[in-house]
Design a protein around this motif. Structure first.
Motif, mmCIF file in Angstrom:
data_model
loop_
_atom_site.group_PDB
_atom_site.id
_atom_site.type_symbol
_atom_site.label_atom_id
_atom_site.label_comp_id
_atom_site.label_asym_id
_atom_site.label_seq_id
_atom_site.Cartn_x
_atom_site.Cartn_y
_atom_site.Cartn_z
ATOM 1 N N ASP A 64 -8.448 -6.244 3.603
ATOM 2 C CA ASP A 64 -8.338 -4.960 4.281
ATOM 3 C C ASP A 64 -9.724 -4.396 4.603
ATOM 4 O O ASP A 64 -9.946 -3.822 5.677
ATOM 5 N N GLU A 97 1.790 -9.408 12.987
ATOM 6 C CA GLU A 97 2.016 -8.707 11.728
ATOM 7 C C GLU A 97 2.010 -9.726 10.604
ATOM 8 O O GLU A 97 2.702 -10.752 10.679
ATOM 9 N N ARG A 107 -12.924 -2.976 12.674
ATOM 10 C CA ARG A 107 -12.442 -1.806 13.406
ATOM 11 C C ARG A 107 -13.536 -0.752 13.527
ATOM 12 O O ARG A 107 -13.670 -0.076 14.556
ATOM 13 N N ALA A 137 -9.888 1.856 5.337
ATOM 14 C CA ALA A 137 -8.989 0.764 5.708
ATOM 15 C C ALA A 137 -7.543 1.232 5.734
ATOM 16 O O ALA A 137 -6.784 0.933 6.674
ATOM 17 N N PHE A 138 -7.150 1.972 4.704
ATOM 18 C CA PHE A 138 -5.773 2.443 4.621
ATOM 19 C C PHE A 138 -5.482 3.485 5.698
ATOM 20 O O PHE A 138 -4.422 3.486 6.321
ATOM 21 N N THR A 174 0.822 -1.201 0.000
ATOM 22 C CA THR A 174 0.000 0.000 0.000
ATOM 23 C C THR A 174 0.858 1.254 0.000
ATOM 24 O O THR A 174 1.960 1.282 0.538
ATOM 25 N N GLU A 182 -11.275 -6.292 7.611
ATOM 26 C CA GLU A 182 -10.679 -5.858 8.882
ATOM 27 C C GLU A 182 -11.148 -4.457 9.237
ATOM 28 O O GLU A 182 -11.384 -4.140 10.412
ATOM 29 N N ALA A 183 -11.288 -3.597 8.228
ATOM 30 C CA ALA A 183 -11.746 -2.236 8.478
ATOM 31 C C ALA A 183 -13.166 -2.234 9.040
ATOM 32 O O ALA A 183 -13.503 -1.419 9.912
ATOM 33 N N THR A 205 -6.884 3.914 8.649
ATOM 34 C CA THR A 205 -6.989 3.473 10.050
ATOM 35 C C THR A 205 -6.188 2.215 10.346
ATOM 36 O O THR A 205 -6.345 1.625 11.412
ATOM 37 N N GLU A 206 -5.364 1.811 9.399
ATOM 38 C CA GLU A 206 -4.571 0.607 9.626
ATOM 39 C C GLU A 206 -3.692 0.798 10.866
ATOM 40 O O GLU A 206 -2.914 1.743 10.953
#
Length: 601
Positions: A84, A532, A91, A289-290, A69, A87-88, A292-293
């Motif tokens: 992604d 990770e 979150r 997603a990007f 990314t 997962e977002a 708040t990663e």
């Protein structure tokens, strides 16, 4: 002279970079203006709106694969990055800024397993009590909309445009059968298979679907249909009714309301007005997603993530999911990635995402060996099956520590097929005569210009027997079962993930997210420790790859002068490019081959 040569190269590189920068700006502006809409915009976490409605626009398509990314990612790869985005959504359940989610459905390619994984996340989000809705102009104009409605029905409120249709008529699998036309033109298909359910070559050898293949395929479709019907029934609170309603489709928008399959009839502006009350703003799910990663702590455990996607072959993997190209699963790339993960002492487990119909037996065996080797050294390998993980795709998976598949994943096809097309009759018809010499009795064994001799046919059968024996023995060893036990479910049958769980070919039902948890458990990572996911091999930055391709390949970018000047320019230009993007972005913007194509729209 070396100084002047260096200076000259630097100047050339500078002008090349400037020219490319102009091209990049032009592309970004052109794409943005062409697709501009206020449905969402790229922002960082600090600048996210105080009240957010997440948007999931299925017309953009869903993609997954190895990528790196960057802030320009969404400009060059429109669409939904599946894992992604999921997962977002989880979150977002705990993010007080996120007030709801809006799914725009009805258009765009969508796979069965993709829909099932994303739907699960949307449904879990809706359970929190936050606002959720879906909208489609129609579920049918461009073909049946079963999958799009299936995903959309996870939302609390389902909208459809007044002129739209609700076509949720189910699924079908069709194949052309070419034997009559091959006979007509003088082409003789000489193929054999192990065993009767291995239907990959039947399109050439038969004039209709053989009965064993028909029964097996029908069973898979029935399994998938039953799952979709059940999940929609639960969401719409209509137990036992969805099947009959699906059999009545397509339904008009009014009929869809009357049968309680949709909640509201209206247009996009009406949905938009309902969503954007008070100070709420749209934010695209990929941007959220990007933005708040979460940061990875230094003490995080490391899990290797390897993508094995597409047709299996010897050599390096081909294609790039980031730029929308089809991918292939090369044995060198995947085996090297597994080997590197084995040798890396910081890697505690390996997660292998398989989405492949199979392909080369030898290439599959190369990758199988690395999975076995990981097991031998005590490094667990977890398989997460995507849309299809069949034949060679299952071969590679068999020895893993644990195998997970979505209930609608198509897997199995444990069998083998091989042979050739004989074109001598065609050449006779068109008046072409082939002639030549050979050194070695079997040098022309697979020549398309002559049929197998009796001895050649026997050699083919021996080869298929040997491969099938190896395949089933290795599956049995991997699954802890005898070869005879495996044989009953390894006659070439395909299975849904649900069926595969029932017959012991997989260990657990679940998607990528669940597979990550299983990998954590296998590596004995404590609940308090973060993890990770480290992609092997290290993916290229998409922008770097675009620049490399535009500037003539890796050689020019290996020049220090060019690379330094280019990086400097990009650093200076980054705020300008990002500003343009934020202001104008549109968020909607072969023996072990199963022959199975993913079901979906």
């Amino acid at each position: 002279m070396s100084f002047f040569r260096f200076l000259f190269k630097g100047i050339i590189g500078l002008f090349a970079a400037l020219g490319l920068l102009v091209i990049l700006i032009t592309v970004l502006v052109g794409v943005a203006i062409n697709n501009a809409d206020d449905l969402g915009k790229t922002v960082d976490n600090q600048n996210l709106p105080s009240e957010i409605i997440l948007t999931i626009d299925l017309s953009q398509g869903i993609w997954e694969g190895p990528y790196k990314t960057s802030y320009l990612s969404n400009s060059f790869q429109p669409g939904i990055p599946l894992h992604d985005a999921i997962e977002a959504l989880y979150r977002a359940q705990k993010d007080p800024r996120v007030k709801g989610v809006l799914v725009r459905a009805g258009r765009g390619p969508l796979g069965l397993a993709q829909a099932q994984e994303l739907r699960r996340a949307i449904k879990d989000f809706a359970k929190t009590g936050k606002w959720s809705a879906s909208f489609a102009e129609t579920y049918g104009e461009a073909g049946h909309g079963t999958l799009h409605y299936y995903l959309a029905s996870a939302a609390e409120t389902v909208w459809i445009q007044p002129s739209g249709d609700l076509d949720i008529s189910g699924f079908s699998m069709e194949s052309p059968y070419l034997r009559p036309v091959l006979d007509e033109i003088g082409v003789l298909p000489q193929f054999s298979q192990r065993h009767e359910f291995k239907g990959v070559m039947n399109m050439f050898t038969s004039d209709s679907m053989p009965e064993p293949v028909r029964q097996n395929t029908q069973g898979v479709l029935d399994s998938i249909f039953a799952q979709i019907e059940k999940e929609i029934s639960i969401s719409r609170e209509k137990p036992g009714e969805i099947g009959s309603l699906m059999n009545r489709s397509p339904l008009s928008a009014v009929e869809a309301i009357d049968t309680d399959l949709v909640d509201r009839i209206g247009y996009w502006d009406e949905v938009r007005s309902e969503a954007l009350v008070e100070d709420r703003e749209f934010v695209n799910i990929a941007d959220y997603a990007f933005s708040t990663e979460p940061e990875v702590p230094e003490d995080a455990s490391r899990i290797a993530l390897i993508y094995g996607m597409g047709e299996i072959h010897l050599g390096d993997s081909q294609g790039d999911p980031f730029f929308g190209g089809g991918m292939s699963m090369g044995s060198d790339t995947i085996a090297r990635a597994i080997s590197d993960a084995i040798d890396d002492p910081t890697i505690e487990a390996i997660l292998l995402r398989i989405d492949s119909p199979g392909g080369s037996y030898v290439a599959s065996d190369v990758m199988w060996r690395e999975v076995v080797r990981a097991k031998e050294v005590g490094k667990p390998v977890i398989i997460s099956m995507g849309e299809v993980a069949a034949s060679g795709g299952y071969f590679v998976s068999a020895p893993a520590h644990k195998i997970l598949a979505n209930p609608v994943t198509i897997t199995g096809s444990i069998g083998v097929a091989g042979g050739k097309m004989v074109l001598s009759g065609l050449w006779d018809k068109v008046g072409v005569n082939w002639d030549g010499v050979k050194a070695g009795d079997n040098a022309d064994l697979y020549s398309a210009n002559k049929a197998f001799t009796n001895e050649g046919w026997e050699r083919l059968q021996g080869s298929l027997d040997r491969i099938y024996e190896d395949f089933t023995v290795k599956v049995g060893e991997g699954r802890g079962r005898t070869q005879q036990e495996i044989h009953t479910i390894a006659k070439g049958q395909i299975w849904s993930g649900l069926q595969a769980k029932e017959n012991g070919l997989i260990d657990q039902l679940g998607g990528f997210r669940e597979a990550v948890q299983v990998a954590r458990e296998a590596a004995m990572i404590h609940d308090d420790i973060a993890h990770e996911l480290v992609v092997f091999p290290t993916p290229r930055d998409p922008l770097e790859e675009l620049l490399e391709n535009a500037m003539g390949g890796p050689m020019i970018l290996s020049d220090p002068a060019v690379l330094k000047s280019l990086k400097s320019l990009l650093k200076i230009a980054s705020p300008m490019l990002q500003g343009i993007e934020q202001a104008t972005q549109d968020p909607r913007v072969s023996v072990l081959n199963s022959g199975i194509k993913p079901l979906g729209n």
